[in-house]
Write a protein that holds these residues in place. Structure first.
Motif, PDB file in Angstrom:
ATOM      1  N   SER A  33       8.333  25.635 -24.379  1.00  0.00           N
ATOM      2  CA  SER A  33       8.957  26.617 -25.262  1.00  0.00           C
ATOM      3  C   SER A  33       8.507  26.379 -26.706  1.00  0.00           C
ATOM      4  N   VAL A  34       8.801  27.345 -27.557  1.00  0.00           N
ATOM      5  CA  VAL A  34       8.443  27.246 -28.973  1.00  0.00           C
ATOM      6  C   VAL A  34       9.081  26.010 -29.609  1.00  0.00           C
ATOM      7  N   ASN A  35      10.298  25.650 -29.171  1.00  0.00           N
ATOM      8  CA  ASN A  35      10.965  24.466 -29.739  1.00  0.00           C
ATOM      9  C   ASN A  35      10.609  23.179 -28.978  1.00  0.00           C
ATOM     10  N   ARG A  36       9.513  23.218 -28.202  1.00  0.00           N
ATOM     11  CA  ARG A  36       8.927  22.057 -27.509  1.00  0.00           C
ATOM     12  C   ARG A  36       9.785  21.543 -26.352  1.00  0.00           C
ATOM     13  N   PHE A  37      10.628  22.395 -25.774  1.00  0.00           N
ATOM     14  CA  PHE A  37      11.372  22.048 -24.578  1.00  0.00           C
ATOM     15  C   PHE A  37      10.490  22.368 -23.374  1.00  0.00           C
ATOM     16  N   ASN A  38      10.272  21.387 -22.495  1.00  0.00           N
ATOM     17  CA  ASN A  38       9.432  21.585 -21.319  1.00  0.00           C
ATOM     18  C   ASN A  38      10.282  21.955 -20.110  1.00  0.00           C
ATOM     19  N   LEU A  39       9.892  23.023 -19.428  1.00  0.00           N
ATOM     20  CA  LEU A  39      10.596  23.505 -18.256  1.00  0.00           C
ATOM     21  C   LEU A  39       9.677  23.391 -17.046  1.00  0.00           C
ATOM     22  N   PRO A  40       9.931  22.430 -16.127  1.00  0.00           N
ATOM     23  CA  PRO A  40       9.087  22.300 -14.942  1.00  0.00           C
ATOM     24  C   PRO A  40       9.342  23.443 -13.956  1.00  0.00           C
TER      25      PRO A  40
END
Length: 120
Positions: free
Chosen positions: A20-27
């Motif tokens: 995501s834009v806020n650097r949250f990674n979603l597997p």
């Protein structure tokens, strides 16, 4: 190189991470679709949490005929490497799809009998 998984009907799945834009990674498990010639396609609803930047709309020929897709600039993590790619978003997409564009830059090894599936 990432290991993939075979689906019940022989589909090819690879775990990737959407960034995501806020650097949250979603597997997510993404299905390789060699009939799709882009890098990635995703359902529009899945974009909400990612805040990826809209680029433009584009018509594509699909199995159901011509469809209008929105294109976003997305970031994913595949095989521990970050890629910024154009992502096609549509209402009718049921799986996160990896397209055949990846096969121009990453080798694919598939052996159903031996249970081998790798990308990269």
């Amino acid at each position: 190189m990432i290991q993939g998984m075979f689906g019940d009907r022989g589909q090819l799945f690879f775990e990737i991470e959407l960034i995501s834009v806020n650097r949250f990674n979603l597997p997510v498990d993404a299905m390789l679709d060699t009939g799709f010639t882009g890098f990635m396609a995703i359902n529009k609803q899945d974009l909400d949490a990612l805040n990826w930047q809209f680029i433009r709309e584009q018509e594509l020929l699909t199995a159901q005929g011509e469809s209008l897709f929105e294109i976003y600039s997305g970031k994913i993590l595949l095989d521990e490497q970050e890629y910024e790619i154009p992502v096609f978003a549509g209402d009718e997409i049921t799986e996160v799809l990896l397209g055949s564009e990846w096969l121009k830059i990453l080798p694919l090894v598939v052996n159903y009998q031996a249970g081998i599936l790798t990308l990269g």
